[in-house]
Write an enzyme that holds these catalytic residues in place. Structure first.
Site, short mmCIF file in Angstrom:
data_model
loop_
_atom_site.label_atom_id
_atom_site.label_comp_id
_atom_site.label_asym_id
_atom_site.label_seq_id
_atom_site.Cartn_x
_atom_site.Cartn_y
_atom_site.Cartn_z
N ASN B 12 0.75 -1.33 -0.22
CA ASN B 12 0.22 -0.02 -0.21
C ASN B 12 0.84 1.15 0.28
OD1 ASN B 12 -2.42 1.78 0.45
ND2 ASN B 12 -3.01 0.08 1.68
N CYS B 13 0.02 2.38 0.03
CA CYS B 13 0.84 3.23 -0.33
C CYS B 13 1.40 3.94 0.95
CB CYS B 13 0.16 5.05 -0.23
SG CYS B 13 0.06 6.00 -0.46
N PRO B 14 3.03 4.02 1.42
CA PRO B 14 3.17 5.04 0.16
C PRO B 14 5.06 3.97 -0.54
CG PRO B 14 4.82 5.63 1.98
CD PRO B 14 4.05 4.52 2.68
#
Lengths: 171, 74
Positions: B12-14
């Site tokens: 997932n981000c980042p």
């Protein structure tokens, strides 16, 4: 072959950078700071994180349970467990149930932990700078702090970074 | 054929961006990195990353929830 996506030649990117003040020692805020710092470095931006007040607790070696020279400093150190793996939530902490569930959810959804992001950020050249005044007030020396931090400085140094073009972010 | 591949599926981000930046750092100017990601924010985030860093998105596609980018180092 698809069309190339690029910025127009007249819009040469000018990444300057960010100067984060990490004031909080809360888990969620520490997490946000680590996400921003690692992403900013990934965008090729100059990235500095000035760690102060409760934020500095995150950068005290976790094995240092009692720091300071007088009883108040020692007692404050005893009451707040240092290190990035021991951050408490600002709400819904519930004796550690909150952070435990956050950790489980993060793993399930592929979100890196604050500790992982800190490691990556340091590897990518993010400079974490301890606040000298906070170190004095809590009786901390550089030996109490984790490796790889910048030279401890005061507020003027942070503001000089802002004056030279780094965008200020207070967390 | 890309000079390096980043498998950021499931991250997932980042992290897709962070891992890509690390891979870009390790290659020479003009070389390419292929990135595979499942983060639905990828399309917008990689466009923003390209715009800021000046590295070019040479190819971009999505297949069954997997985003694929080929990026060329500036």
């Amino acid at each position: 072959m698809t069309a190339e996506t690029t910025v127009p030649a007249d819009a040469e990117p000018h990444p300057q950078g960010i100067a984060i003040i990490l004031f909080s020692g809360d888990l969620e805020k520490t997490w946000a700071a680590m996400i921003l710092a690692s992403t900013s470095a990934s965008l090729g931006m100059t990235t500095k994180v000035f760690v102060t007040f409760w934020g500095l607790q995150t950068f005290v070696r976790p094995e240092k349970r009692i720091t300071g020279t007088n009883w108040m400093q020692k007692m404050l150190a005893f009451m707040a467990r240092p290190g990035i793996k021991y951050r408490k939530m600002s709400q819904m902490h519930f004796l550690g149930m909150g952070p435990w569930m956050m950790g489980k959810l993060a793993k399930k959804y592929g979100v890196s932990s604050p500790a992982e992001l800190l490691e990556v950020a340091q590897m990518m050249g993010v400079e974490f700078v301890p606040c000298l005044m906070t170190m004095d007030m809590f009786g901390l020396t550089s030996n109490d702090l984790i490796d790889g931090l910048g030279e401890p400085v005061g507020a003027a140094s942070y503001l000089a970074d802002v004056a030279s073009g780094l965008a200020p972010i207070f967390i | 054929m890309a000079n390096a591949t980043v498998d950021a599926k499931g991250l997932n981000c980042p992290m897709p961006i962070v891992k890509t930046a690390q891979a870009i750092k390790a290659i020479a100017s003009g070389e390419t990195v292929e990135v595979l990601a499942t983060d639905p924010g990828s399309a917008k985030d990689f466009a923003a990353w390209s715009k800021t860093t000046g590295n070019v998105i040479v190819e971009q596609s999505v297949d069954g929830g997997v985003y694929r980018f080929v990026l060329r180092k500036k």
